[in-house]
Write an enzyme that holds these catalytic residues in place. Structure first.
Site, PDB file in Angstrom:
ATOM      1  N   GLU A   1      23.608  61.543  47.197  1.00 47.34           N
ATOM      2  CA  GLU A   1      24.723  61.172  46.323  1.00 47.34           C
ATOM      3  C   GLU A   1      25.571  62.413  46.052  1.00 47.34           C
ATOM      4  O   GLU A   1      25.081  63.404  45.529  1.00 47.34           O
ATOM      5  CB  GLU A   1      24.160  60.611  45.020  1.00 47.34           C
ATOM      6  CG  GLU A   1      25.203  60.036  44.116  1.00 47.34           C
ATOM      7  CD  GLU A   1      24.594  59.376  42.881  1.00 47.34           C
ATOM      8  OE1 GLU A   1      23.694  59.975  42.264  1.00 47.34           O
ATOM      9  OE2 GLU A   1      25.020  58.268  42.537  1.00 47.34           O
TER      10      GLU A   1
ATOM     11  N   CYS B   1      28.172  55.644  40.035  1.00 42.64           N
ATOM     12  CA  CYS B   1      26.867  55.528  40.688  1.00 42.64           C
ATOM     13  C   CYS B   1      26.853  54.415  41.728  1.00 42.64           C
ATOM     14  O   CYS B   1      26.172  54.512  42.730  1.00 42.64           O
ATOM     15  CB  CYS B   1      25.764  55.348  39.657  1.00 42.64           C
ATOM     16  SG  CYS B   1      26.147  54.105  38.435  1.00 42.64           S
TER      17      CYS B   1
END
Ligand code: NAD
Length: 467
Positions: A374, A280
């Site tokens: 993302e 992440c």
């Protein structure tokens, strides 16, 4: 691989799920089923929450030194079993064994150690004038974790919760539940009393949602996608309960003029391709000044070539994620970015396993989808900037703000730039990871902090007594 358990761990016992249903666990490198775990539902979550509630007064009343001793024992047992931890994560996540040993096993052992220390050191009581101010456990914690760093993300929640005196129900990711079972064994052997830690494996929208919405859970700590995090935050808001959210990122690696370009690019590419790009906090946007941009692209392509799929680069976690990542690569090409290396096709010679080619995009505009969303795969985008103000605008120009890096000839210049970034954690000139430093996001990357004393504080509430 030998699977140890076919139950849920509730109130100190391994017991079958109420519905008698199962989830297969698949090795992403071989695509073979390697085990199965029970699919818990609302009834199992309810039993686990009841056990955690019943165990709360006893655990909350233990002396911090007693909790510290239990966590130290857990750390030692994890260290004894570190090869087994690495092998388990490799089997269910697919990461190369060396990476599993160095990160997936070693990092949670370190973090568990920091909480064994912090439980003993932390000031749970202070004096403010005529007040005695106590830090007390929030209560029953529902922890929901993802698959990308399966044991680390569990320990980053469970260790501070236990150190604080909270009791826990954990719902791990359905792709990587086996290491969570191993962890339950460790905690039991370390002397965590029955009901203080409970494990309910199951699907997110079933077991996860039941846990997040359970009225007798005092706090929900979630790591995963922003979409699910938003729903969990909304439900927690409705119930007025504590929530911690660790969500996505699109972190910027800002290479200022005068920085050591080769080092910044090499470390930056390694940061993204580690764990197959499933991190992440990965620095997935590399920002380079126009004068050195082409040189940076060449260096990035050369660095990417070292990530041979099936060797240094593992597969992504499952077929759905592989399709998602490949979809983003196709999107980047369609948006007009230059594919400097990689692409959406399967890597040569690898017909089995959820592999994606290490991919470098050049000529990426800051507004492109591949520069905003993302991707969660081995894909890095290189963006050109004109001057420092332009670099700052680009760095801050996403909805996320989890992590980042700044490289400069002068540390003070890099620190000054980092202070203007809307992000929770920035590494300056390759600064080392610090397991006691707070980790967490600005903006839509989340709410709250993990690790160290800041991570412990998330699981505490404050009481003042006036004397
Ligand atoms: P996810 O958010 O769907 O899953 C994370 C955890 O939440 C899992 O345990 C899952 O079972 C649970 N969950 C899913 N739906 C739920 C619901 N409705 N209520 C409660 N719990 C629920 O994430 P994912 O599918 O594993 O990954 C998808 C994307 O999330 C990735 O591509 C990536 O962008 C992001 N992600 C971020 C992180 C991070 O560390 N920030 C980690 C993993 C994934």
């Amino acid at each position: 691989m030998q699977q140890a358990h076919d139950g849920l761990f509730i109130d100190g016992k391994w017991s079958p799920a109420a519905a008698g249903e199962w989830i297969d666990v698949v090795d992403p490198a071989s695509e073979q089923v390697i085990g199965r775990v029970p699919a818990g539902d609302g009834r199992d979550v309810d039993a686990a929450v009841r056990a955690a509630r019943a165990a709360l007064p006893g655990w909350a009343a233990t002396a911090p030194a007693e909790r510290a001793a239990v966590l130290a024992a857990a750390r030692d047992l994890m260290a004894e079993r570190k090869e087994e931890i690495a092998a388990t994560v490799t089997a269910e996540l697919g990461s190369p064994l060396r990476f599993s040993a160095a990160v997936h096993a070693a990092l949670p052992i370190t973090v568990m150690g920091t909480y064994a220390d912090l439980a003993a050191e932390f000031a749970f009581e202070e004096r403010i004038g005529n007040s005695r101010v106590f830090q007390e456990p929030v209560g029953v914690v529902g922890a929901i974790t993802p698959w990308n760093y399966p044991l680390h993300q569990i320990v980053a929640k469970v260790a501070p919760a236990l150190a604080a005196g909270c009791t826990v129900v954990l719902k791990p990711a359905e792709d990587t539940p086996l290491v969570a079972q191993l962890f339950a064994e460790v905690l039991e052997a370390a002397g965590v009393p029955a009901g203080v830690f409970n494990l309910v494996t199951g699907l997110g929208p079933v077991a996860g949602q039941a846990l997040a919405e359970h009225p007798d859970v005092d706090m929900v700590s979630f790591t995963g996608s922003t979409a699910v995090g938003r729903r969990i935050g909304a439900a927690a808001g409705g119930a007025v309960k504590r929530v911690a959210l660790e969500l996505g990122g699109k972190s910027a690696n800002v290479i200022l003029p005068g920085a050591d370009l080769a080092r910044a690019v090499n470390v930056g590419v390694a940061n993204v391709f580690a764990n197959s790009g499933q991190t992440c906090s990965a620095w997935t946007r590399m920002l380079v000044d126009a004068a050195r941009y082409e040189e940076a692209v060449e260096l990035a392509v050369a660095a990417a070539a070292k990530y041979v799929p099936g060797e240094r680069l593992g597969p992504v976690v499952n077929a759905k994620q592989r399709e998602r990542v490949r979809g983003y690569i196709r999107k980047g090409v369609a948006e007009g970015a230059r594919l400097a290396t990689g692409g959406p096709e399967a890597p040569e010679g690898l017909t089995t396993g959820y592999y994606v080619r290490p991919t470098v995009f050049a000529d990426v505009e800051p507004g492109m989808v591949i520069a905003q969303e993302e991707i969660f795969g081995p894909v890095i985008v290189l963006i050109r900037y004109e001057d420092e103000e332009d670099a700052l605008r680009i760095a801050n120009g996403t909805v996320y703000g989890l992590a980042g890096a700044v490289w400069g000839a002068d540390e003070e210049q890099a620190v000054a730039f980092a202070r203007r970034m809307d992000t929770g954690q920035v590494d300056i000139n390759g600064g080392r990871f610090n397991a006691r430093a707070p980790f967490g996001g600005y903006k839509q990357s989340g709410v709250g902090r993990e690790l160290g004393a800041h991570g412990l504080a998330e699981y505490l509430q404050t009481k003042s007594l006036q004397l």
